[in-house]
Design an enzyme around this catalytic site. Sequence first.
Site, PDB file in Angstrom:
ATOM      1  N   ASP A 123       2.915 -30.598 -42.239  1.00 51.09           N
ATOM      2  CA  ASP A 123       3.368 -30.031 -40.962  1.00 51.09           C
ATOM      3  C   ASP A 123       2.183 -29.617 -40.095  1.00 51.09           C
ATOM      4  O   ASP A 123       1.295 -28.887 -40.535  1.00 51.09           O
ATOM      5  CB  ASP A 123       4.257 -28.810 -41.214  1.00 51.09           C
ATOM      6  CG  ASP A 123       5.573 -29.186 -41.862  1.00 51.09           C
ATOM      7  OD1 ASP A 123       6.417 -29.780 -41.179  1.00 51.09           O
ATOM      8  OD2 ASP A 123       5.728 -28.901 -43.069  1.00 51.09           O
ATOM      9  N   LYS A 170       0.805  -1.227   0.000  1.00 50.34           N
ATOM     10  CA  LYS A 170       0.000   0.000   0.000  1.00 50.34           C
ATOM     11  C   LYS A 170       0.836   1.276   0.000  1.00 50.34           C
ATOM     12  O   LYS A 170       0.299   2.370  -0.176  1.00 50.34           O
ATOM     13  CB  LYS A 170      -0.940   0.013   1.209  1.00 50.34           C
ATOM     14  CG  LYS A 170      -1.896  -1.173   1.277  1.00 50.34           C
ATOM     15  CD  LYS A 170      -2.828  -1.227   0.085  1.00 50.34           C
ATOM     16  CE  LYS A 170      -3.829  -2.371   0.209  1.00 50.34           C
ATOM     17  NZ  LYS A 170      -4.738  -2.450  -0.960  1.00 50.34           N
ATOM     18  N   ASP A 198      -2.619 -32.311 -45.425  1.00 47.77           N
ATOM     19  CA  ASP A 198      -1.508 -31.405 -45.117  1.00 47.77           C
ATOM     20  C   ASP A 198      -0.416 -32.185 -44.371  1.00 47.77           C
ATOM     21  O   ASP A 198      -0.663 -33.279 -43.845  1.00 47.77           O
ATOM     22  CB  ASP A 198      -2.038 -30.245 -44.260  1.00 47.77           C
ATOM     23  CG  ASP A 198      -0.947 -29.291 -43.822  1.00 47.77           C
ATOM     24  OD1 ASP A 198      -0.119 -28.915 -44.664  1.00 47.77           O
ATOM     25  OD2 ASP A 198      -0.927 -28.931 -42.627  1.00 47.77           O
ATOM     26  N   GLU A 212     -14.947   4.553  -3.218  1.00 41.23           N
ATOM     27  CA  GLU A 212     -15.842   4.870  -2.103  1.00 41.23           C
ATOM     28  C   GLU A 212     -15.766   6.359  -1.753  1.00 41.23           C
ATOM     29  O   GLU A 212     -16.796   6.996  -1.475  1.00 41.23           O
ATOM     30  CB  GLU A 212     -15.474   4.008  -0.889  1.00 41.23           C
ATOM     31  CG  GLU A 212     -15.762   2.521  -1.097  1.00 41.23           C
ATOM     32  CD  GLU A 212     -15.158   1.636  -0.018  1.00 41.23           C
ATOM     33  OE1 GLU A 212     -15.296   0.411  -0.109  1.00 41.23           O
ATOM     34  OE2 GLU A 212     -14.527   2.183   0.921  1.00 41.23           O
TER      35      GLU A 212
END
Length: 733
Positions: free
Chosen positions: A508, A286, A506, A388
Site C-alpha cells: 500500500d 478597520k 511494500d 509606531e
Amino acid sequence: MAKTIIISNRLPVQLQIGKGTINAIPSVGGLATGMKSVHKGGESLWIGWSGLTDEDIHISLAPKIDEALAKHGCTAVNLSEQEVEGFYYGFSNRTIWPLFHYFMEYAEFELDFWETYKSVNQKFADAIIAQSDDDDIIWVHDYQLMLVPQMVKEKRPNASIGFFLHIPFPSYEIFRTLPWREEVLKGLLGADLIGFHTYDYERHFLSSVRRLLGLEVSFNEIYLQNRVIKVDSFPMGIDYNKFSNAAKKKMANAQRSDLQEKLDSHKASAPGTKLVLSIDRLDYSKGIAKRINAFEYFLNKYPEYQEKIRLIILAVPSRSNVPQYQLLKREIDELVGRINGELATVNWTPIWYFYRSLPFDSLIDLYTSCDIAWLTPLRDGMNLVAKEYIATRTKGTGVLILSEMAGSAYEMNEALLINPNNFEEQADTLKQAITMPEEEQANRIEILQKRLSRYNVEVWANSFMETLIQQKEESPARVAKKITPSVLETISKKYKKAQKRLLFIDYDGTLTGFHKDPQKAIPDEEMYQLLDALHNQEGTTMFLISGRDHETFGRWFLHKKYNMIVEHGVWISKNGEAFQLLEQVKNDWMQKIRPVLESFVDRTPGSFIEEKNFSLAWHYRNTDPDFGQKRAAELNEVLTSLIGNDDISVLSGNKVMEVKSSNVNKGRAAVRILSEDTYDFVFAIGDDWTDEFMFQELPKEAITVKVGLNKTQAKYFVEGTKRVRELLKKFIA
C-alpha cells in the site's frame, strides 16, 4: 552572480511627470521601508506596477520612465486601465480582500475579475522570467500576486521563490467558499517558503492545503512531488529608530508645527483632558464605525468624562471608487456629525475627524501628543500603527488599546487587548486607559519598546531572506536523494551485475495507491505481470512485505507463489506455501484495546477498525483531515498510557494507527531473511513510518527507497507509485 528579485503590486517609488521630465520619488510605505536592506544589499531588482496605466503614458515618455525607474533598481509591469480595474479594484479588492478579512457579504465572485487576475499575474510572472536566472532568489509579495510563484516555478524550477502574505489568511470554512480556491493554493505552492504575519494565518493556510488539495503536511512543511515547501510566520516590524528618533527630535526642537501648536493650545486650555488617537485607512475591516459607536456608548455610560476626553480620528482615503468604501465614508460622516451635534458644548467637541493623509511630521505630532491610541480593527493582518505609536512614546507614558483581531496583538500583550465587537468592554477599557497610573504605563511601554526595537522591519526582512536561503541550501541534499535517470541507471547496472539479489517491496502506497476501502486496493494486471517477472527472474528473491493481514494477501498472491511477509513480520509464506508464524506473539491484549478504538470510531466519522490476527489498526483516511489528525494525536496519547508495561507498541502509519506486539516489525523480519543466505544486492522500498524499521536495520550497502518526500532513513526517494513501477521495470528490462 545570483541576484535578488522583489515583486509587489506597486513599485517602491512614485512617478512625478513634469514638462517632458520624469522623476521617481522613493515611497515611505511599510513594505518599501522594510525591503530597503534587501533591495540595496548586493545585486537586486524590484518589479511592479508604476501606478500609471498604459493610457496615462504617452509613447514618448515610456523610455524616460524606464530610465527613471532603473536608477532605483526598478522595472515596471505595464497595465491598462481595464487590467487595473479587473485585477486590482476587481478580484484583489472586491473578492480576495473582503473574503480574507471575513467580510463574506462583500465578496464578489465574478469570472471576469478572475480571468483578469490570472492574466495580470501571468504578466508579472513573464516579467520575472525575462529578468531572472535559475539561481536567483525571488520574493513575491501579497494577495494581488498569489498565482505568480507557480507561474515562475514552471519556467524557473531551480530558482528560490519566497512569498509573503501581508493580510490575514482566513479559516478553511471561509476560504473554501472561493470558487478558485485550488488554483490559488497551487499558485502559492510554487514558492519554496510561504510567510505569514502570525501562526494563526499559517495554521489556516496549512489546513486548507491539507483539506482541499489532500497534500501531506508535517509540522510546517508541505510535501509536493519532489519538493518540500516551508511555511512559517514572520511578524512584520517597523523602522523603530525612524519613529523613535523623530519623536526625540521633535521634543528637543523649540519650533512647533501648526498642528502641534493647536494640540498644545488645546491641552493648555483644558488641563487634564485626554486625547485619544484613532488612525486607519478608511476600510470596513478597520472597525472605525464600531469604534465611534463605542465612544458614544462610553460617554453615555461615564458622563463624568464628557468635556474631559476628545477622540481624534484620522481616516486616510482608500479605494474611494469601490461601493462599500463610499457607503462606509457616508456612515462615518453621519455618525461623527450626529454625535458631535448631540453631545458638543460651547467649549468641547467630542470628535475631531480628519479625512485625509498627513505627512510624516504631522503623524509624529499626533503620536506624541495623544495620551491613548485606540485601534480596534475587526480584522487586520498586522497593524503597524500600533507599533509606531509605541515607538514614539519616548517619555515612557501612553496607553495602547488594541483589538485582539489585529496580527500585532500576538506580540503586544502589554497593550490593553479588547474584542472590537464588545461595546461594554471597549468602554470599560477606555476608562482603564484614562485612569492608568503613569508607573504602570511606563512598565508596559518599556517592555513593548524593547521588543519592537529588537524585532524591527529590517530584522523581519532579513529573517525571511535567511530562511529562504537556508531552504535553498537544504534543497540539494534532498534532490541528491531523488532517483534521477542517472541514479536509476547506476542502480540498474548494480542490479544486473549482481549474482544474488534480495528485494523487499511494500504494497500500500508503494505498488498501489491508497483506497478509501483498503479491501478495494486490489492488484491490477500490470502489477501481476511486473511481480511475476521479478519473482521468476533467475538470481532474484523477492518478498512482498506489508502490514496487511495474511488472509487478504493469501487471496491476492498465494496462487502466484510469491514470497510474502505480512502483519509487519508476524506471518511468512515462501513459494506459495501456507502462511506460518515468523514470530511467536500474543494477542490477549486485543480485548483491552479494542473498546478504546471502537470509542474513537464512534466519535470520528469516517474512521474504522481493521482487525488482524495479532494487531489492531484504526484507519482515519476517510475522515476530515484536520479532525482525523487531532483524533489520532488523542488516540496515541490514550494508547501510550494504556499499554504501560505490556509488550505492545503503537505505530503511526499513513492515515492509520496500528497497535501490535513490540518485538515485531519489518526491520526485524527483513534482517532474519537476510541472515539465511548471502546476497550481493539488497533492495527495499516502502512509503510510511513502518518501513523505516526496514531501512534502518538493513546493511549500509543496501539500496533503500522511500516513496514520497518525507524525512526518512532511506538513501533515495521516488515521488509516487507510478515511479515505483517504472523503477522496478528497469530491473527486468
